[in-house]
Design an enzyme around this catalytic site. Structure first.
Site, short mmCIF file in Angstrom:
data_model
loop_
_atom_site.label_atom_id
_atom_site.label_comp_id
_atom_site.label_asym_id
_atom_site.label_seq_id
_atom_site.Cartn_x
_atom_site.Cartn_y
_atom_site.Cartn_z
N ASP A 1 0.78 -1.24 0.00
CA ASP A 1 0.00 0.00 0.00
C ASP A 1 0.82 1.30 0.00
O ASP A 1 0.50 2.24 0.76
CB ASP A 1 -0.97 0.02 1.21
CG ASP A 1 -2.00 -1.10 1.15
OD1 ASP A 1 -1.97 -1.91 0.20
OD2 ASP A 1 -2.84 -1.18 2.08
N LYS B 1 -7.09 -4.92 -2.94
CA LYS B 1 -7.87 -5.43 -1.80
C LYS B 1 -8.76 -4.32 -1.26
O LYS B 1 -8.49 -3.15 -1.48
CB LYS B 1 -6.92 -5.94 -0.72
CG LYS B 1 -5.96 -4.88 -0.22
CD LYS B 1 -4.95 -5.44 0.75
CE LYS B 1 -4.05 -4.34 1.26
NZ LYS B 1 -4.75 -3.29 2.01
N CYS C 1 -2.11 -2.60 7.67
CA CYS C 1 -2.00 -3.55 6.56
C CYS C 1 -0.74 -4.40 6.61
O CYS C 1 -0.77 -5.58 6.25
CB CYS C 1 -2.17 -2.83 5.24
SG CYS C 1 -3.90 -2.29 5.04
C1 VGL Z 1 -4.63 0.84 5.64
C2 VGL Z 1 -6.19 1.81 7.00
C3 VGL Z 1 -7.16 1.68 6.03
C4 VGL Z 1 -3.21 0.39 5.45
C5 VGL Z 1 -5.58 0.71 4.64
O1 VGL Z 1 -2.76 0.28 4.29
O2 VGL Z 1 -2.54 0.15 6.48
N1 VGL Z 1 -4.95 1.37 6.81
N2 VGL Z 1 -6.84 1.14 4.84
#
Ligand code: VGL
Ligand code: ZN
Length: 203
Positions: free
Chosen positions: A13, A111, A156
């Site tokens: 991410d 995702k 994540c």
């Molecule tokens: C994430 C919060 C919401 C992450 C993704 O990538 O850690 N955190 N969506």
């Protein structure tokens, strides 16, 4: 190539919305770019993940009446933090950071694309049951070990690392190539849980 062919790099991410000036900015989120770009050379297998939400996603505070960002609600699958709207499919915020070298990615796994359920982990949605398909992909390619980097350490990366370990992969998290949100002690809890599941926390 320093790492064996059976070790995959998982880059989690590294998207605009998790970097400074993004919708869910992680402190110094872009401070890991140079290290991650340099790391890809050392792995035969590289997988990138991308948080990829529809506009009506249930993790967005503004999709709930009186929903407050960073509060926790109960969903049918368990506790869920409500987040500021982030990584909406097709938006700039959902794109990988411009300075992230994405050409080395063998696979980009998205995702969080179902409105009713969040997915922190690269392996399972937040019900801890619905698979993303990543485990099968890695196993078919003969992968036994994973090195994880990216955002955010305590969400994540944590869920991905713990699930990877539960699935039988040897997991190392390079903490220096991760940055955390750190909500109410979530970073300390994440580190402890990862250690409990024999995830190696390295610099
Ligand atoms: C994430 C919060 C919401 C992450 C993704 O990538 O850690 N955190 N969506
Ligand atoms: Zn998200």
């Amino acid at each position: 190539m320093e790492y064996p062919d059976t070790t995959a790099l998982i880059v989690i991410d590294v998207q605009n919305d998790f970097c400074p000036s993004g919708a869910l900015a992680v402190d110094d989120g872009d401070g890991i770019l140079a290290r991650i770009n340099a790391l890809t050379d050392h792995f035969a297998i590289r997988v990138f993940t991308q948080d990829w939400h529809p506009a009506d996603h249930s993790s967005f505070a503004d999709n709930h009446r009186n929903g407050e960002a960073y509060s926790t609600i109960q969903m049918p699958y368990g506790a869920q933090v409500l987040w500021p709207r982030h990584c909406v499919q097709g938006t700039k915020g959902a794109e990988f950071h411009t300075r992230l070298a994405t050409d080395p990615a063998d696979l980009i796994i998205r995702k969080g694309f179902r409105a009713a359920i969040d997915s922190y982990s690269a392996f399972f949605e937040n019900d801890h049951k619905t698979p993303t398909g990543l485990a099968g992909y890695l196993r078919e390619r003969g992968v036994t070990d994973l090195v994880m980097v990216g955002l955010a350490t305590d969400f994540c990366v944590r869920f991905s690392a713990v699930d990877g370990a539960k699935l039988g992969f040897g997991v190392t998290v390079l903490e220096g190539a991760c940055r955390a949100i750190d909500l109410d002690g979530s970073l300390a809890a994440a580190r402890q849980e990862m250690l409990d599941y024999s995830v190696i926390l390295a610099a």
